[in-house]
Scaffold this motif. Sequence first.
Motif, short mmCIF file in Angstrom:
data_model
loop_
_atom_site.label_atom_id
_atom_site.label_comp_id
_atom_site.label_asym_id
_atom_site.label_seq_id
_atom_site.Cartn_x
_atom_site.Cartn_y
_atom_site.Cartn_z
N ALA A 1 46.06 11.94 136.12
CA ALA A 1 44.53 11.88 135.54
C ALA A 1 44.12 10.11 135.42
CB ALA A 1 44.55 12.50 134.10
N LEU A 2 42.97 9.82 135.52
CA LEU A 2 42.57 8.89 135.69
C LEU A 2 41.33 8.61 134.45
CD1 LEU A 2 42.61 5.63 137.17
CD2 LEU A 2 40.88 6.84 138.91
N MET A 3 41.73 7.59 133.79
CA MET A 3 40.66 7.52 132.47
C MET A 3 40.08 6.12 132.90
SD MET A 3 40.27 5.65 129.31
CE MET A 3 41.72 5.25 128.57
N ALA A 4 38.47 6.27 132.62
CA ALA A 4 37.66 4.99 132.50
C ALA A 4 36.87 5.07 131.35
CB ALA A 4 36.99 4.81 133.77
N ARG A 5 36.77 4.05 130.51
CA ARG A 5 36.17 3.91 129.45
C ARG A 5 34.96 2.90 129.60
NH1 ARG A 5 38.38 2.21 123.22
NH2 ARG A 5 36.41 3.14 122.16
N HIS B 1 32.16 0.06 121.71
CA HIS B 1 32.03 0.54 120.10
C HIS B 1 32.09 1.82 120.30
CE1 HIS B 1 28.50 1.83 122.44
NE2 HIS B 1 28.17 0.82 122.94
N ASP B 2 31.69 2.32 118.97
CA ASP B 2 31.83 3.83 118.59
C ASP B 2 30.98 4.78 119.41
OD1 ASP B 2 33.37 2.97 116.55
OD2 ASP B 2 31.99 3.12 115.07
N HIS B 3 30.26 4.37 120.30
CA HIS B 3 29.49 5.12 121.09
C HIS B 3 29.80 5.13 122.48
CE1 HIS B 3 27.00 6.36 117.73
NE2 HIS B 3 26.90 5.37 117.29
N SER B 4 31.09 4.59 122.89
CA SER B 4 31.46 4.46 124.02
C SER B 4 31.66 5.48 124.79
CB SER B 4 32.69 3.56 124.21
OG SER B 4 33.70 4.00 123.73
N LEU B 5 31.71 5.87 125.97
CA LEU B 5 32.09 6.83 126.85
C LEU B 5 33.33 6.95 127.41
CD1 LEU B 5 31.03 9.65 128.12
CD2 LEU B 5 30.24 8.41 130.09
N THR B 6 34.20 7.82 127.27
CA THR B 6 35.55 7.91 128.01
C THR B 6 35.52 9.19 128.97
OG1 THR B 6 36.49 6.89 125.51
CG2 THR B 6 37.91 8.10 127.39
N LEU B 7 35.82 8.71 130.13
CA LEU B 7 35.96 9.72 131.30
C LEU B 7 37.29 10.07 131.80
CD1 LEU B 7 33.31 9.92 134.10
CD2 LEU B 7 35.77 9.87 134.61
N PHE B 8 37.55 11.32 131.75
CA PHE B 8 38.90 11.54 132.48
C PHE B 8 38.78 12.34 133.78
CE2 PHE B 8 39.77 11.03 127.75
CZ PHE B 8 41.00 10.48 127.82
N LEU B 9 39.36 11.80 134.92
CA LEU B 9 39.37 12.36 136.00
C LEU B 9 40.35 13.22 136.32
CD1 LEU B 9 38.09 13.02 139.06
CD2 LEU B 9 38.73 10.82 139.64
N VAL B 10 40.38 14.42 136.81
CA VAL B 10 41.88 15.27 137.15
C VAL B 10 41.55 16.03 138.24
CG1 VAL B 10 42.05 15.40 134.43
CG2 VAL B 10 41.00 17.10 135.58
N HIS B 11 42.77 16.26 138.91
CA HIS B 11 42.81 17.45 140.01
C HIS B 11 44.10 18.07 139.60
CE1 HIS B 11 43.20 18.52 144.49
NE2 HIS B 11 42.78 19.41 143.60
N LEU B 12 44.02 19.38 139.17
CA LEU B 12 44.86 20.15 138.61
C LEU B 12 45.72 20.87 139.47
CD1 LEU B 12 43.17 21.31 135.27
CD2 LEU B 12 44.67 19.07 135.54
#
Length: 245
Positions: free
Chosen positions: A119-123, A127-138
Motif C-alpha cells: 500500500a502506498l500512502m500520500a498525504r 492541517h486538519d482538513h488534509s487529504l490522506t490517500l491510500f493506494l492498494v492492489h489486493l
Amino acid sequence: MSFNIQVAIASTRTRHYLTHSWKHILPHSQCLDNLDRIAQVVGDYDIVGLQEVDGGSLRSHFINQVEYLAQHGSFPFWYNQTNRNLGKFAQHSNGILSRFKPSEVTEYKLPGMMPGRGALMARFGSHDHSLTLFLVHLALGKRARQYQLDFVGELVSDYSHACVMGDFNCSLDSEEMRRLFANTDLCAPEETHLTFPSWRPARNIDHILTTSAVQVNEVKVVNQALSDHLPIAMEICLPQAPGAD
C-alpha cells in the motif's frame, strides 16, 4: 483516478490472456504507444493511482512506467512502490501521479502468505482538513484480502479525510468489503461501477472509497479500453481550512 494498466498491455479479448501472455515477460512494440494513450487519459486528472506498473525491466524496455506517465501526462510529482522485485525481468509496482506536492509519502507492506503486495500512502496538506490517500492492489485470495483490508482499515482510522483506491480484486458486496465498511468510516458507494474486464465489464473490483467527511461530487468509469481494467474516476471536494488560500 484509479487505473490498473496491466503493464501497458492492451487486452481486448479473453483469449489475449493466452496469446499476449508473453508480453508480461518480454518487451513488445506496442508498449510505448499504449503508454502514450494512457498518458492522455490520466492527464485529465489531478491525482492518479496506478496498479500493475513496471518500475523498469526488460518487459517495459527498462522504462519506469510511473515516471514515463508523469512526464507525458505533465505531472510534476510521482512515486513508485516496487512490491515484487524480479530484477531485470519484472518490477511489479504501484504508482501515484500528482499535480500537488504531498506533505508525506509512506510505503507499507501488506500482510499475506505470498509476499509482494503493498500500500502506498500520500498525504496532501498538514492541517486538519488534509487529504490522506491510500493506494492498494489486493491479493486474489479471500483470506489474504481480509488480512490486508483489516490492515488498511487500521491505517485509515487515523484520518478523518481519507481515500482508499485501487484494484481490490473483490466486489463491494463481498464479505471482506462489508467488514471494512463496518469497522471504518469509509462509505459504501451508492452505485456499482463495473470495470472488469474492459471489453465487457461485468465485475466491480476497482474502487475509490472515501470517509464520510469527504464530499463526493461524481464517480464514473472512463470508457478507455487500454488495459484489461477500465479506469475509475471520482471528483471530490474538501472543506477549506480557516485562513487557507
